[in-house]
Design a protein around this motif. Structure first.
Motif, PDB file in Angstrom:
ATOM      1  N   LEU A  24      22.876  71.154 -13.815  1.00 38.58           N
ATOM      2  CA  LEU A  24      21.538  71.127 -14.392  1.00 38.58           C
ATOM      3  C   LEU A  24      20.499  71.676 -13.430  1.00 38.58           C
ATOM      4  O   LEU A  24      19.307  71.660 -13.724  1.00 38.58           O
ATOM      5  N   GLY A  25      20.956  72.150 -12.273  1.00 39.63           N
ATOM      6  CA  GLY A  25      20.047  72.760 -11.309  1.00 39.63           C
ATOM      7  C   GLY A  25      20.241  72.220  -9.915  1.00 39.63           C
ATOM      8  O   GLY A  25      20.870  71.174  -9.706  1.00 39.63           O
ATOM      9  N   HIS A  26      19.719  72.966  -8.930  1.00 42.18           N
ATOM     10  CA  HIS A  26      19.742  72.491  -7.539  1.00 42.18           C
ATOM     11  C   HIS A  26      18.437  72.901  -6.876  1.00 42.18           C
ATOM     12  O   HIS A  26      17.847  73.933  -7.197  1.00 42.18           O
ATOM     13  N   TRP A  27      17.996  72.038  -5.959  1.00 44.72           N
ATOM     14  CA  TRP A  27      16.671  72.195  -5.372  1.00 44.72           C
ATOM     15  C   TRP A  27      16.744  72.026  -3.857  1.00 44.72           C
ATOM     16  O   TRP A  27      17.460  71.152  -3.349  1.00 44.72           O
ATOM     17  N   PRO A  28      15.998  72.865  -3.132  1.00 40.31           N
ATOM     18  CA  PRO A  28      15.983  72.753  -1.665  1.00 40.31           C
ATOM     19  C   PRO A  28      15.276  71.482  -1.216  1.00 40.31           C
ATOM     20  O   PRO A  28      14.351  71.006  -1.870  1.00 40.31           O
ATOM     21  N   LEU A  29      15.742  70.938  -0.105  1.00 42.13           N
ATOM     22  CA  LEU A  29      15.138  69.742   0.490  1.00 42.13           C
ATOM     23  C   LEU A  29      14.428  70.171   1.766  1.00 42.13           C
ATOM     24  O   LEU A  29      15.040  70.246   2.830  1.00 42.13           O
ATOM     25  N   ALA A  30      13.177  70.480   1.647  1.00 42.35           N
ATOM     26  CA  ALA A  30      12.409  70.980   2.791  1.00 42.35           C
ATOM     27  C   ALA A  30      12.458  69.986   3.942  1.00 42.35           C
ATOM     28  O   ALA A  30      12.169  68.797   3.775  1.00 42.35           O
ATOM     29  N   GLY A  31      12.845  70.472   5.122  1.00 41.25           N
ATOM     30  CA  GLY A  31      12.876  69.643   6.323  1.00 41.25           C
ATOM     31  C   GLY A  31      14.071  68.711   6.407  1.00 41.25           C
ATOM     32  O   GLY A  31      14.148  67.890   7.320  1.00 41.25           O
ATOM     33  N   CYS A  32      15.006  68.822   5.473  1.00 44.70           N
ATOM     34  CA  CYS A  32      16.179  67.937   5.466  1.00 44.70           C
ATOM     35  C   CYS A  32      17.425  68.785   5.721  1.00 44.70           C
ATOM     36  O   CYS A  32      17.906  69.477   4.826  1.00 44.70           O
ATOM     37  N   GLU A  33      17.906  68.761   6.953  1.00 45.00           N
ATOM     38  CA  GLU A  33      19.081  69.538   7.307  1.00 45.00           C
ATOM     39  C   GLU A  33      20.341  68.688   7.193  1.00 45.00           C
ATOM     40  O   GLU A  33      20.377  67.550   7.624  1.00 45.00           O
ATOM     41  N   GLU A  34      21.359  69.271   6.588  1.00 46.74           N
ATOM     42  CA  GLU A  34      22.661  68.620   6.419  1.00 46.74           C
ATOM     43  C   GLU A  34      22.524  67.202   5.852  1.00 46.74           C
ATOM     44  O   GLU A  34      22.982  66.224   6.457  1.00 46.74           O
ATOM     45  N   PRO A  35      21.913  67.049   4.681  1.00 45.67           N
ATOM     46  CA  PRO A  35      21.774  65.713   4.093  1.00 45.67           C
ATOM     47  C   PRO A  35      23.134  65.082   3.842  1.00 45.67           C
ATOM     48  O   PRO A  35      24.036  65.722   3.297  1.00 45.67           O
ATOM     49  N   SER A  36      23.292  63.830   4.250  1.00 45.80           N
ATOM     50  CA  SER A  36      24.589  63.175   4.094  1.00 45.80           C
ATOM     51  C   SER A  36      24.501  61.893   3.277  1.00 45.80           C
ATOM     52  O   SER A  36      25.447  61.545   2.577  1.00 45.80           O
ATOM     53  N   GLY A  37      23.398  61.171   3.347  1.00 48.34           N
ATOM     54  CA  GLY A  37      23.235  59.943   2.574  1.00 48.34           C
ATOM     55  C   GLY A  37      22.426  60.202   1.318  1.00 48.34           C
ATOM     56  O   GLY A  37      21.690  61.187   1.220  1.00 48.34           O
ATOM     57  N   ASN A  97      24.233  65.495  -2.774  1.00 45.77           N
ATOM     58  CA  ASN A  97      23.737  66.298  -1.653  1.00 45.77           C
ATOM     59  C   ASN A  97      24.616  67.530  -1.483  1.00 45.77           C
ATOM     60  O   ASN A  97      25.844  67.437  -1.529  1.00 45.77           O
ATOM     61  N   ILE A  98      23.991  68.673  -1.253  1.00 46.88           N
ATOM     62  CA  ILE A  98      24.727  69.882  -0.875  1.00 46.88           C
ATOM     63  C   ILE A  98      24.445  70.089   0.611  1.00 46.88           C
ATOM     64  O   ILE A  98      23.420  70.635   1.014  1.00 46.88           O
ATOM     65  N   GLU A  99      25.364  69.599   1.418  1.00 46.94           N
ATOM     66  CA  GLU A  99      25.133  69.437   2.853  1.00 46.94           C
ATOM     67  C   GLU A  99      24.862  70.749   3.580  1.00 46.94           C
ATOM     68  O   GLU A  99      23.945  70.845   4.393  1.00 46.94           O
ATOM     69  N   ASP A 100      25.662  71.783   3.305  1.00 48.47           N
ATOM     70  CA  ASP A 100      25.542  73.016   4.073  1.00 48.47           C
ATOM     71  C   ASP A 100      24.350  73.878   3.654  1.00 48.47           C
ATOM     72  O   ASP A 100      24.014  74.842   4.340  1.00 48.47           O
ATOM     73  N   ARG A 101      23.699  73.538   2.556  1.00 47.93           N
ATOM     74  CA  ARG A 101      22.553  74.311   2.087  1.00 47.93           C
ATOM     75  C   ARG A 101      21.239  73.527   2.155  1.00 47.93           C
ATOM     76  O   ARG A 101      20.177  74.068   1.830  1.00 47.93           O
ATOM     77  N   GLY A 102      21.311  72.248   2.535  1.00 49.37           N
ATOM     78  CA  GLY A 102      20.098  71.439   2.577  1.00 49.37           C
ATOM     79  C   GLY A 102      19.468  71.319   1.203  1.00 49.37           C
ATOM     80  O   GLY A 102      18.248  71.435   1.051  1.00 49.37           O
ATOM     81  N   GLU A 103      20.308  71.067   0.195  1.00 46.79           N
ATOM     82  CA  GLU A 103      19.838  70.988  -1.187  1.00 46.79           C
ATOM     83  C   GLU A 103      20.355  69.721  -1.861  1.00 46.79           C
ATOM     84  O   GLU A 103      21.221  69.019  -1.330  1.00 46.79           O
TER      85      GLU A 103
END
Length: 200
Positions: A174-187, A156-162
């Motif tokens: 190998l890449g990073h992708w946005p997590l739509a609707g997921c703010e500050e993912p931690s788990g 998880n990239i917490e500060d970018r929601g990715e």
């Protein structure tokens, strides 16, 4: 033997907690408590031991085939290496970033990875030699991480929601992708049967 005030407090588990790690074979649970790690015996439902002097500890990684364990010490940016049987500390490794948080062991590469929230990178440590093997630059502040069993690490990239993926051997992103609707993912969890990653 008389117990000191500090040892009594440790047995009660002072301090907060972050990650828990289960040792299935040894029937133990490792609990980070801020400055030390409590080890609970699941057979007896009692304290089995304590790993002291782990300042700002967040997580614990276990390498059973090497007989070693590792803690991520966020306050001084180190990893404590300890004997998995006796719990005795065997040394420390300075990571290549600041504030290591999550930590995991990859059996395929025999590497330990720390995810350094203060510097936006991950440190790879050769678990057998207890020495730094390299650094992975990440897109932002890492939080939890999982292995997919195929040589890839997801974090998880917490500060970018990715979420970001990198190769555990080459240490290349190998890449990073946005997590739509997921703010500050931690788990983070991985379903190997279906090849799915679940950020939370």
């Amino acid at each position: 033997m008389a117990r000191t005030a500090s040892s009594t407090a440790r047995s009660r588990g002072e301090g907060g907690w972050d990650y828990l790690t289960v040792d299935g074979a040894g029937r133990r649970v490792f609990v980070s408590r801020g400055t030390h790690v409590m080890v609970v015996d699941l057979r007896r439902d009692s304290l089995a031991g304590d790993i002291p002097n782990t300042p700002g500890v967040h997580g614990i990684a276990l390498a059973p085939e090497l007989g070693r364990g590792f803690t991520s010490n966020g306050r001084d940016s180190t990893v404590t290496v300890f004997d998995l049987r006796t719990l005795a500390p065997r040394g420390t490794v300075q990571v290549t970033g600041r504030g290591p948080d999550a930590i995991l062991y990859d059996p395929a590469t025999r590497r330990v990875f720390t995810f350094n929230g203060g510097s936006g990178n991950a440190t790879a440590i050769d678990a057998a030699r207890a020495a730094v093997a390299g650094t992975v630059a990440l897109a932002g502040k890492p939080e939890a991480a999982v292995l997919d069993g195929a040589g890839h690490v997801w974090v998880n990239i917490e500060d970018r929601g990715e979420i970001e993926e990198f190769d555990a051997r080459t240490l290349r992103s190998l890449g990073h992708w946005p997590l739509a609707g997921c703010e500050e993912p931690s788990g983070l969890a991985f379903d190997r049967a279906h090849g799915l990653v679940y950020p939370m």
